[in-house]
Design a protein around this motif. Structure first.
Motif, PDB file in Angstrom:
ATOM      1  N   ARG A 187      82.661  60.703-103.925  1.00  0.00           N
ATOM      2  CA  ARG A 187      82.527  60.263-102.485  1.00  0.00           C
ATOM      3  C   ARG A 187      81.849  61.411-101.844  1.00  0.00           C
ATOM      4  O   ARG A 187      82.306  62.376-101.697  1.00  0.00           O
ATOM      5  CB  ARG A 187      83.729  59.888-101.977  1.00  0.00           C
ATOM      6  N   LEU A 188      80.766  60.989-101.276  1.00  0.00           N
ATOM      7  CA  LEU A 188      79.783  62.132-100.557  1.00  0.00           C
ATOM      8  C   LEU A 188      80.408  62.587 -99.180  1.00  0.00           C
ATOM      9  O   LEU A 188      80.597  61.774 -98.452  1.00  0.00           O
ATOM     10  CB  LEU A 188      78.360  61.711-100.540  1.00  0.00           C
ATOM     11  N   THR A 189      80.287  63.938 -98.961  1.00  0.00           N
ATOM     12  CA  THR A 189      80.751  64.265 -97.703  1.00  0.00           C
ATOM     13  C   THR A 189      79.536  64.634 -96.780  1.00  0.00           C
ATOM     14  O   THR A 189      78.422  64.328 -97.386  1.00  0.00           O
ATOM     15  CB  THR A 189      81.557  65.639 -97.792  1.00  0.00           C
ATOM     16  N   GLU A 190      79.697  65.032 -95.591  1.00  0.00           N
ATOM     17  CA  GLU A 190      78.492  65.077 -94.759  1.00  0.00           C
ATOM     18  C   GLU A 190      77.762  66.329 -94.996  1.00  0.00           C
ATOM     19  O   GLU A 190      76.492  66.511 -95.022  1.00  0.00           O
ATOM     20  CB  GLU A 190      79.048  65.304 -93.254  1.00  0.00           C
ATOM     21  N   ALA A 191      78.445  67.389 -95.794  1.00  0.00           N
ATOM     22  CA  ALA A 191      77.893  68.385 -96.389  1.00  0.00           C
ATOM     23  C   ALA A 191      76.978  67.959 -97.517  1.00  0.00           C
ATOM     24  O   ALA A 191      75.939  68.826 -97.746  1.00  0.00           O
ATOM     25  CB  ALA A 191      78.974  69.600 -96.807  1.00  0.00           C
ATOM     26  N   ASP A 192      77.136  66.879 -98.166  1.00  0.00           N
ATOM     27  CA  ASP A 192      76.533  66.612 -99.543  1.00  0.00           C
ATOM     28  C   ASP A 192      75.296  66.040 -98.940  1.00  0.00           C
ATOM     29  O   ASP A 192      74.176  66.179 -99.524  1.00  0.00           O
ATOM     30  CB  ASP A 192      77.497  65.596-100.163  1.00  0.00           C
ATOM     31  N   LEU A 193      75.378  65.331 -98.155  1.00  0.00           N
ATOM     32  CA  LEU A 193      74.482  64.582 -97.563  1.00  0.00           C
ATOM     33  C   LEU A 193      73.466  65.579 -96.887  1.00  0.00           C
ATOM     34  O   LEU A 193      71.956  65.084 -96.891  1.00  0.00           O
ATOM     35  CB  LEU A 193      74.793  63.358 -96.348  1.00  0.00           C
ATOM     36  N   ASP A 194      73.655  66.492 -96.241  1.00  0.00           N
ATOM     37  CA  ASP A 194      73.002  67.604 -95.718  1.00  0.00           C
ATOM     38  C   ASP A 194      72.270  68.212 -96.906  1.00  0.00           C
ATOM     39  O   ASP A 194      71.001  68.937 -96.453  1.00  0.00           O
ATOM     40  CB  ASP A 194      73.870  68.614 -94.828  1.00  0.00           C
ATOM     41  N   ASP A 195      72.564  68.510 -97.957  1.00  0.00           N
ATOM     42  CA  ASP A 195      72.151  69.135 -99.188  1.00  0.00           C
ATOM     43  C   ASP A 195      72.118  68.145-100.412  1.00  0.00           C
ATOM     44  O   ASP A 195      73.078  68.274-101.101  1.00  0.00           O
ATOM     45  CB  ASP A 195      73.078  70.332 -99.471  1.00  0.00           C
ATOM     46  N   LEU A 196      70.888  67.471-100.595  1.00  0.00           N
ATOM     47  CA  LEU A 196      70.828  66.436-101.716  1.00  0.00           C
ATOM     48  C   LEU A 196      69.673  67.159-102.472  1.00  0.00           C
ATOM     49  O   LEU A 196      68.873  66.501-103.281  1.00  0.00           O
ATOM     50  CB  LEU A 196      70.088  65.257-101.012  1.00  0.00           C
ATOM     51  N   ARG A 197      69.856  68.521-102.701  1.00  0.00           N
ATOM     52  CA  ARG A 197      68.937  69.111-103.651  1.00  0.00           C
ATOM     53  C   ARG A 197      69.149  68.653-104.945  1.00  0.00           C
ATOM     54  O   ARG A 197      70.344  68.594-105.530  1.00  0.00           O
ATOM     55  CB  ARG A 197      69.043  70.534-103.669  1.00  0.00           C
TER      56      ARG A 197
END
Length: 322
Positions: A187-197
């Motif tokens: 489950r993706l967090t806001e931090a994950d969405l900010d860094d989708l490298r």
């Protein structure tokens, strides 16, 4: 006597259970692993304008099977062909392609009952195909995105306006440094969405997070449906129950009547006689289809619940109507 051909890995315990069930019933069974060919098994196939289909045999050092005697085939994840170590890499690639076309081609051409036919399995393993087929028969599915574009992922998350998950599009298992590893649903967090490298390196599957009371593993064999509630007792398992098997509890359950016909319709559309389907059941009792595995594991479910799945597979292979 009609025989049932079993093509599966030697070390596959669920296949052992099916073979034992069949032999206990007095059924003739010929088991082979694709890795036996060509070094430990020989194939002879012949076709003319007199006999229908392929004639010939499969032979090992201690057994032989007449191709015309095959009444059914249980095909379940055999190992790759084992070729001579004396071959160069180009020779091995060439020989593997010839084995696949020859050995695999003749098996695929057998006119018999299948659980499951390799062609049907290959097609059904594509998650995009599964989801399209499920939607077509009316099964509820999560909103889904497959992409390698990070901007599309963020736009998808905004449209969902709630949590989203990421999971592999294909098999989640790989080997690194001689260690078997699994990629679980996240489950993706806001931090994950900010860094989708890294998203741009290959295809990824994203779905809306569906609130769940529990999940259901539904094993379908022919027209028989064996449903088991899977209850997660840890946060890790609640996100992906495969990540923490020790925390799981199982309870046999029933499939709601309207869903039964849709599931059987999905099986027909995918030309499968066996499938392991995963559903999310919401706190309000609504079922959402996640995926179907045409070669899914079922033995641990039978062990935990007593559901007669091996008997059902044997029935399907023998053409027994339950």
């Amino acid at each position: 006597m009609p025989s049932i051909l079993v093509v599966a890995a030697r070390e596959d315990w669920p296949t052992d259970r099916v073979v034992k069930t069949l032999t206990d019933r007095g059924q003739q069974v010929f088991r082979i692993d694709a890795s036996d060919f060509p070094q430990e098994a020989t194939l002879t196939g012949y076709m003319d304008n007199v006999h229908k289909g392929w004639t010939g045999s499969l032979r090992t050092s201690h057994r032989s099977l007449d191709l015309h005697d095959v009444a059914a085939c249980y095909f379940r994840a055999p190992n790759p062909f084992r070729l001579s170590p004396d071959m160069s890499q180009p020779e091995r690639a060439f020989a593997a392609a010839q084995a696949r076309a020859g050995f695999g081609g003749i098996l695929n051409a057998l006119s018999c009952r299948w659980v499951n036919h390799p062609w049907a399995m290959s097609r059904a393993e594509y998650k995009p195909v599964q989801l399209a087929a499920a939607q077509l028969v009316g099964l509820p599915i999560p909103r889904t995105l497959i992409t390698n574009n990070p901007d599309e992922v963020r736009a998808f998350a905004r449209r969902i306006a709630g949590p989203i998950i990421c999971k592999p599009v294909a098999s989640p298992v790989f080997i690194e440094a001689n260690e078997l590893k699994t990629v679980y649903t996240k489950r993706l967090t806001e931090a994950d969405l900010d860094d989708l490298r890294g998203i741009e390196t290959t295809a990824h599957l994203f779905q809306e997070w569906v609130d769940k009371a529990h999940e259901v593993r539904l094993t379908v064999v022919g027209e028989r449906l064996f449903a088991t509630e899977v209850h997660a007792t840890s946060p890790k398992a609640h996100e992906d129950w495969r990540s923490d098997y020790k925390s799981l509890k199982y309870t046999p359950t029933e499939v709601p009547s309207p869903l039964k016909y849709k599931v059987l319709g999905l099986m027909r559309d995918l030309n499968l006689s066996f499938g392991a389907l995963d559903f999310i059941v919401s706190p309000h009792g609504e079922w959402t289809f996640l995926e179907i595995n045409p070669c899914g594991q079922w033995d641990w479910i039978e062990h935990a619940t007593g559901l007669p799945i091996a008997d059902a597979i044997a029935d399907e292979l023998q053409g027994v109507i339950a």
